[in-house]
Scaffold this motif. Structure first.
Motif, PDB file in Angstrom:
ATOM      1  N   MET A 192       0.845  -1.189   0.000  1.00 48.08           N
ATOM      2  CA  MET A 192       0.000   0.000   0.000  1.00 48.08           C
ATOM      3  C   MET A 192       0.885   1.245   0.000  1.00 48.08           C
ATOM      4  N   SER A 193       0.447   2.255  -0.711  1.00 50.24           N
ATOM      5  CA  SER A 193       1.186   3.514  -0.743  1.00 50.24           C
ATOM      6  C   SER A 193       1.091   4.212   0.622  1.00 50.24           C
ATOM      7  N   LYS A 194       1.848   5.274   0.756  1.00 52.15           N
ATOM      8  CA  LYS A 194       1.819   6.026   2.004  1.00 52.15           C
ATOM      9  C   LYS A 194       0.432   6.606   2.249  1.00 52.15           C
ATOM     10  N   VAL A 195       0.088   6.762   3.527  1.00 49.85           N
ATOM     11  CA  VAL A 195      -1.175   7.410   3.888  1.00 49.85           C
ATOM     12  C   VAL A 195      -0.907   8.891   4.130  1.00 49.85           C
ATOM     13  N   ARG A 196      -1.896   9.712   3.769  1.00 44.20           N
ATOM     14  CA  ARG A 196      -1.756  11.169   3.874  1.00 44.20           C
ATOM     15  C   ARG A 196      -2.240  11.646   5.244  1.00 44.20           C
ATOM     16  N   ILE A 197      -1.376  12.347   5.947  1.00 43.26           N
ATOM     17  CA  ILE A 197      -1.659  12.800   7.307  1.00 43.26           C
ATOM     18  C   ILE A 197      -1.525  14.318   7.382  1.00 43.26           C
ATOM     19  N   ALA A 198      -2.493  14.970   7.997  1.00 36.24           N
ATOM     20  CA  ALA A 198      -2.432  16.409   8.253  1.00 36.24           C
ATOM     21  C   ALA A 198      -2.018  16.646   9.696  1.00 36.24           C
TER      22      ALA A 198
ATOM     23  N   THR B  22       8.197  17.377  11.385  1.00 34.81           N
ATOM     24  CA  THR B  22       9.521  16.892  10.980  1.00 34.81           C
ATOM     25  C   THR B  22       9.708  15.429  11.351  1.00 34.81           C
ATOM     26  N   VAL B  23       9.302  15.062  12.553  1.00 32.51           N
ATOM     27  CA  VAL B  23       9.426  13.677  13.002  1.00 32.51           C
ATOM     28  C   VAL B  23       8.530  12.766  12.156  1.00 32.51           C
ATOM     29  N   ALA B  24       7.298  13.179  11.918  1.00 30.24           N
ATOM     30  CA  ALA B  24       6.345  12.349  11.165  1.00 30.24           C
ATOM     31  C   ALA B  24       6.789  12.145   9.717  1.00 30.24           C
ATOM     32  N   ARG B  25       7.436  13.132   9.146  1.00 28.11           N
ATOM     33  CA  ARG B  25       7.903  13.006   7.756  1.00 28.11           C
ATOM     34  C   ARG B  25       8.955  11.910   7.612  1.00 28.11           C
ATOM     35  N   GLN B  26       9.598  11.543   8.709  1.00 28.78           N
ATOM     36  CA  GLN B  26      10.608  10.489   8.663  1.00 28.78           C
ATOM     37  C   GLN B  26      10.000   9.094   8.739  1.00 28.78           C
ATOM     38  N   HIS B  27       8.704   9.014   9.033  1.00 28.35           N
ATOM     39  CA  HIS B  27       8.046   7.706   9.133  1.00 28.35           C
ATOM     40  C   HIS B  27       7.836   7.153   7.729  1.00 28.35           C
ATOM     41  N   PRO B  28       8.219   5.905   7.488  1.00 25.28           N
ATOM     42  CA  PRO B  28       8.167   5.370   6.129  1.00 25.28           C
ATOM     43  C   PRO B  28       6.766   5.210   5.540  1.00 25.28           C
TER      44      PRO B  28
ATOM     45  N   LEU C  97      -0.828   5.547  14.509  1.00 25.12           N
ATOM     46  CA  LEU C  97      -1.533   6.352  13.509  1.00 25.12           C
ATOM     47  C   LEU C  97      -1.395   5.736  12.124  1.00 25.12           C
ATOM     48  N   ALA C  98      -0.196   5.304  11.755  1.00 27.52           N
ATOM     49  CA  ALA C  98       0.020   4.685  10.443  1.00 27.52           C
ATOM     50  C   ALA C  98      -0.822   3.417  10.306  1.00 27.52           C
ATOM     51  N   TRP C  99      -0.837   2.595  11.349  1.00 30.26           N
ATOM     52  CA  TRP C  99      -1.616   1.347  11.294  1.00 30.26           C
ATOM     53  C   TRP C  99      -3.096   1.638  11.089  1.00 30.26           C
TER      54      TRP C  99
ATOM     55  N   GLY D 111      10.386  11.776  22.546  1.00 24.84           N
ATOM     56  CA  GLY D 111      10.594  11.038  21.298  1.00 24.84           C
ATOM     57  C   GLY D 111       9.986   9.649  21.273  1.00 24.84           C
ATOM     58  N   PRO D 112      10.156   8.835  22.330  1.00 24.06           N
ATOM     59  CA  PRO D 112       9.559   7.503  22.315  1.00 24.06           C
ATOM     60  C   PRO D 112       8.029   7.528  22.198  1.00 24.06           C
ATOM     61  N   SER D 113       7.389   8.484  22.866  1.00 24.44           N
ATOM     62  CA  SER D 113       5.929   8.609  22.745  1.00 24.44           C
ATOM     63  C   SER D 113       5.532   8.970  21.319  1.00 24.44           C
ATOM     64  N   ALA D 114       6.311   9.842  20.689  1.00 30.36           N
ATOM     65  CA  ALA D 114       6.016  10.225  19.306  1.00 30.36           C
ATOM     66  C   ALA D 114       6.125   9.027  18.380  1.00 30.36           C
ATOM     67  N   LYS D 115       7.154   8.209  18.559  1.00 33.62           N
ATOM     68  CA  LYS D 115       7.313   7.029  17.704  1.00 33.62           C
ATOM     69  C   LYS D 115       6.136   6.075  17.851  1.00 33.62           C
ATOM     70  N   THR D 116       5.762   5.808  19.087  1.00 39.54           N
ATOM     71  CA  THR D 116       4.628   4.907  19.324  1.00 39.54           C
ATOM     72  C   THR D 116       3.350   5.473  18.725  1.00 39.54           C
ATOM     73  N   MET D 117       3.103   6.763  18.944  1.00 37.66           N
ATOM     74  CA  MET D 117       1.908   7.402  18.402  1.00 37.66           C
ATOM     75  C   MET D 117       1.878   7.324  16.879  1.00 37.66           C
ATOM     76  N   LEU D 118       2.996   7.614  16.230  1.00 39.64           N
ATOM     77  CA  LEU D 118       3.040   7.600  14.766  1.00 39.64           C
ATOM     78  C   LEU D 118       2.864   6.198  14.208  1.00 39.64           C
ATOM     79  N   ASP D 119       3.410   5.196  14.882  1.00 42.21           N
ATOM     80  CA  ASP D 119       3.201   3.807  14.446  1.00 42.21           C
ATOM     81  C   ASP D 119       1.723   3.434  14.543  1.00 42.21           C
TER      82      ASP D 119
END
Length: 195
Positions: free
Chosen positions: A1-7, A28-34, A181-183, A171-179
């Motif tokens: 699946m292609s990337k999902v668009r996030i605002a 900036t952090v979210a843009r680094q999420h694959p 959100l992506a799912w 930072g760790p909370s941001a990573k968990t949140m972004l993962d």
């Protein structure tokens, strides 16, 4: 699946707001999420009037062109990160109004949160989660809360340090949140496409 668009939605419109600092950081952090394609969306750019339609756009189309432009903007995203200030234990009036200006465009999409303030914006985020549920959104479990001494280190009226000074803590909370959100963004996008 292609990337999902996030605002990443900046939820404060005051001239002296602090919101841009955490918003630019999470952007900036979210843009680094694959899995994420991220855009910064500033409520200030939309000059939304107070909600004054006959009904929600769930029931009938909105007439105000500014509301329609807002609906069209947010309708193109698969999920949202709200950057949340806490005003008197809730969200800003500007953010609540922006949420009320649409309905269909929010539904069946995930919402994540970056809150800030003396208690990390926790009460505003909890209030926003309830609003998001009513809009048929999927709130993520994890969020980022910039509070207490971390908040005072980076706020302009206190330490005014860059967010990098507290990134080890948040930072760790941001990573968990972004993962999360992506799912959810992928899952709900697939489900919306199949409906």
């Amino acid at each position: 699946m292609s990337k999902v668009r996030i605002a990443v939605i900046i939820g404060s419109t005051r001239e002296t707001r602090f919101a841009t600092k955490p918003a630019e950081w999470i952007y900036t952090v979210a843009r680094q999420h694959p899995d994420l394609e991220v855009e910064l969306v500033d409520l200030k750019d939309f000059d939304l009037p107070f909600f004054n339609e006959a009904a929600s756009n769930l029931w009938m189309p909105s007439k105000d062109p500014k509301a329609v432009a807002w609906q069209e903007k947010i309708g193109g995203f698969d999920g949202f990160i709200f950057v949340v200030a806490e005003y008197n234990r809730s969200v800003t009036g500007a953010l609540k109004n922006a949420l009320d200006q649409a309905y269909k465009e929010w539904g069946r999409k995930p919402a994540a949160y970056v809150g800030y303030g003396s208690v990390g914006g926790a009460r505003a985020v909890e209030h926003l989660r309830l609003i998001n549920v009513e809009l048929q959104m999927v709130p993520t479990r994890s969020g980022v809360h910039i509070g207490g001494s971390d908040f005072y280190k980076i706020h302009p009226m206190a330490g005014n340090q860059p967010i990098s000074a507290i990134e080890e803590a948040i930072g760790p909370s941001a990573k968990t949140m972004l993962d999360e959100l992506a799912w959810w963004a992928k899952a709900t996008k697939t489900a919306r496409a199949a409906a």
